[in-house]
Design a protein around this motif. Structure first.
Motif, PDB file in Angstrom:
ATOM      1  N   ILE A  25    -113.037  43.936  33.052  1.00  0.00           N
ATOM      2  CA  ILE A  25    -113.442  42.536  33.274  1.00  0.00           C
ATOM      3  C   ILE A  25    -113.132  41.731  32.005  1.00  0.00           C
ATOM      4  N   PHE A  26    -112.549  40.538  32.186  1.00  0.00           N
ATOM      5  CA  PHE A  26    -112.298  39.691  31.016  1.00  0.00           C
ATOM      6  C   PHE A  26    -113.590  39.024  30.569  1.00  0.00           C
ATOM      7  N   ARG A  27    -113.846  39.079  29.262  1.00  0.00           N
ATOM      8  CA  ARG A  27    -115.012  38.409  28.692  1.00  0.00           C
ATOM      9  C   ARG A  27    -114.513  37.347  27.718  1.00  0.00           C
ATOM     10  N   SER A  28    -115.102  36.172  27.787  1.00  0.00           N
ATOM     11  CA  SER A  28    -114.589  35.100  26.933  1.00  0.00           C
ATOM     12  C   SER A  28    -114.976  35.336  25.468  1.00  0.00           C
ATOM     13  N   GLY A  29    -114.138  34.831  24.591  1.00  0.00           N
ATOM     14  CA  GLY A  29    -114.407  34.925  23.158  1.00  0.00           C
ATOM     15  C   GLY A  29    -115.733  34.266  22.820  1.00  0.00           C
ATOM     16  N   VAL A  43    -114.467  36.895  16.216  1.00  0.00           N
ATOM     17  CA  VAL A  43    -114.195  37.798  17.351  1.00  0.00           C
ATOM     18  C   VAL A  43    -112.694  38.055  17.427  1.00  0.00           C
ATOM     19  N   GLY A  44    -111.909  36.954  17.346  1.00  0.00           N
ATOM     20  CA  GLY A  44    -110.444  37.088  17.427  1.00  0.00           C
ATOM     21  C   GLY A  44    -109.921  38.013  16.344  1.00  0.00           C
ATOM     22  N   LYS A  45    -110.496  37.879  15.137  1.00  0.00           N
ATOM     23  CA  LYS A  45    -110.039  38.693  14.004  1.00  0.00           C
ATOM     24  C   LYS A  45    -110.337  40.185  14.262  1.00  0.00           C
ATOM     25  N   GLN A  46    -111.544  40.459  14.737  1.00  0.00           N
ATOM     26  CA  GLN A  46    -111.926  41.860  14.997  1.00  0.00           C
ATOM     27  C   GLN A  46    -111.064  42.466  16.099  1.00  0.00           C
ATOM     28  N   VAL A  47    -110.806  41.651  17.138  1.00  0.00           N
ATOM     29  CA  VAL A  47    -109.985  42.159  18.248  1.00  0.00           C
ATOM     30  C   VAL A  47    -108.586  42.490  17.733  1.00  0.00           C
ATOM     31  N   SER A  48    -108.016  41.604  16.880  1.00  0.00           N
ATOM     32  CA  SER A  48    -106.655  41.940  16.437  1.00  0.00           C
ATOM     33  C   SER A  48    -106.657  43.156  15.505  1.00  0.00           C
ATOM     34  N   HIS A  49    -107.735  43.373  14.730  1.00  0.00           N
ATOM     35  CA  HIS A  49    -107.829  44.625  13.933  1.00  0.00           C
ATOM     36  C   HIS A  49    -107.815  45.827  14.860  1.00  0.00           C
ATOM     37  N   MET A  50    -108.637  45.746  15.929  1.00  0.00           N
ATOM     38  CA  MET A  50    -108.747  46.894  16.839  1.00  0.00           C
ATOM     39  C   MET A  50    -107.416  47.163  17.531  1.00  0.00           C
ATOM     40  N   SER A  59    -105.638  40.558  25.837  1.00  0.00           N
ATOM     41  CA  SER A  59    -106.105  39.186  25.563  1.00  0.00           C
ATOM     42  C   SER A  59    -105.398  38.258  26.544  1.00  0.00           C
ATOM     43  N   ARG A  60    -106.148  37.312  27.059  1.00  0.00           N
ATOM     44  CA  ARG A  60    -105.527  36.302  27.935  1.00  0.00           C
ATOM     45  C   ARG A  60    -106.003  34.944  27.458  1.00  0.00           C
ATOM     46  N   ARG A  61    -105.025  34.103  27.133  1.00  0.00           N
ATOM     47  CA  ARG A  61    -105.364  32.776  26.621  1.00  0.00           C
ATOM     48  C   ARG A  61    -106.311  32.045  27.587  1.00  0.00           C
ATOM     49  N   SER A  62    -107.288  31.442  27.069  1.00  0.00           N
ATOM     50  CA  SER A  62    -108.338  30.691  27.787  1.00  0.00           C
ATOM     51  C   SER A  62    -109.139  31.519  28.802  1.00  0.00           C
ATOM     52  N   THR A  63    -108.981  32.859  28.763  1.00  0.00           N
ATOM     53  CA  THR A  63    -109.819  33.711  29.627  1.00  0.00           C
ATOM     54  C   THR A  63    -110.647  34.655  28.756  1.00  0.00           C
TER      55      THR A  63
END
Ligand code: BTN
Length: 332
Positions: A25-29, A43-50, A59-63
């Protein structure tokens, strides 16, 4: 963010925990940021580290972000919650280390408590017994546990038996496969090695200061071509009829393993290993077989009769002599 016990949970761990809980399921930032108590940028920074570590978060823009069902990843926060109230465990999770045994040994020397656990997705200098290298590609369970047992150094090999027994019981409980223990430290499935254990200790003549129990389990990792005949993985052994490989959930496995190991260890401390040895004997694929134990300076062959109260293997040689060996490679 603070968890149920008021402990500060790392932003990375809480984001991964939330995505793991809602796999597919997509969860918003924004939502993740709110729960983790950080900014959307964090959040974005941690996701790109992972993602750089190889965790396949989409990742889906605006989702937002989504962890697929098939993602094979150790979720430290799920592990902590699964152990909460059962094992007072300190989980130190790494993407890559040289050897978890070295990291845990360094921590123990500067005072890490019992049940400090170091777990890594991969090791670039994994150590096996007798100075061998241990192939530690992604997908396996590579961990080391710090223990501070009140026991004489000569009995420490019992802790390796305890760890092997716990791994075999975890596999049997979690997968329904039929794992067996092999003296001294292996766990086998269908005659092939699925787990190895390497224990080290710091002690003086009378007293153990700490032990590091290193456990390597082949779970979803590939097995090197030249080991195919002698080693296997849980995923390989759980193949469906169509040869489809199952991904085994390593977080659940590790949770069960640490629970079982803690129960074994608690009992061990009350009865000096008597009941653990009984359970080890009943899962053993060594006892009652003709073996050869090869060590640096000797090679002893004979019938494996029993393990003694310090974990040594009692062998009856063809000329009727009874000997106890404490270390070496056991060939069956
Ligand atoms: C063996 O040779 O059978 C023992 C292998 C032990 C491997 C584990 S993986 C986790 C821990 N860290 C290491 O470097 N070795 C142990």
């Amino acid at each position: 963010m603070l968890d149920d016990m008021g402990i500060c949970v790392l932003t990375r761990d809480i984001i991964l925990f939330l995505l793991d809980r809602d796999r597919g399921i997509f969860r918003s930032g924004e939502e993740l940021a709110k729960i983790a108590g950080v900014s959307r940028a964090a959040v974005g920074k941690q996701v790109s580290h992972m993602k750089k570590e190889g965790i396949p978060i989409m990742s889906r823009r605006s989702t937002g972000y989504m962890l697929p069902h098939s993602a094979d990843v150790i979720v430290a926060e799920r592990l902590r919650r699964g152990l909460s109230g059962i094992v007072d465990v300190q989980i130190h999770e790494y993407d890559e280390v040289g050897s978890t045994n070295d990291v845990a040994g360094d921590m123990a020397r500067i005072g890490a408590g019992e049940w400090s656990v170091v777990v890594a997705e991969t090791q670039h200098a994994g150590k096996g017994r007798l100075g061998r290298a241990w192939d530690s590609q992604r997908g396996g369970l590579w961990l080391s546990v710090v223990l501070r047992p009140d026991m004489p150094p000569r009995s420490v090999p019992l802790l390796s038996l305890l760890a092997g027994l716990s791994v075999a019981n975890t596999i049997n409980e979690h997968t329904g496969l039929d794992a067996r223990v092999k003296w001294p430290n292996d766990v086998k499935l269908n005659g092939k090695k699925v787990c190895g254990i390497l224990s080290t200790m710091s002690a003086d003549a009378q007293k153990v200061h700490h032990c590091v129990i290193g456990i390597g389990i082949n779970v979803n990792n590939p097995i090197l071509n030249d080991l195919q005949g002698i080693a296997t993985s849980l995923s390989q052994e759980s193949c469906g009829k169509m040869g489809d490989r199952r991904i085994v959930d390593r977080t659940d496995m590790l949770t069960i393993l640490l629970r079982i190991m803690k129960t074994e260890y608690d009992t061990f401390q009350t009865d000096n290993g008597t009941s653990m040895l009984k359970r080890w004997r009943s899962l053993s694929e060594t006892l009652g077989r003709n073996v050869t134990v090869v060590s640096a300076d000797s090679s002893i062959s004979g019938l494996a009769m029993n393990v003694d109260s310090d974990g040594g293997l009692i062998i009856r040689t063809p000329d009727g002599e009874t000997l106890t060996v404490h270390a070496g490679d056991c060939l069956i």
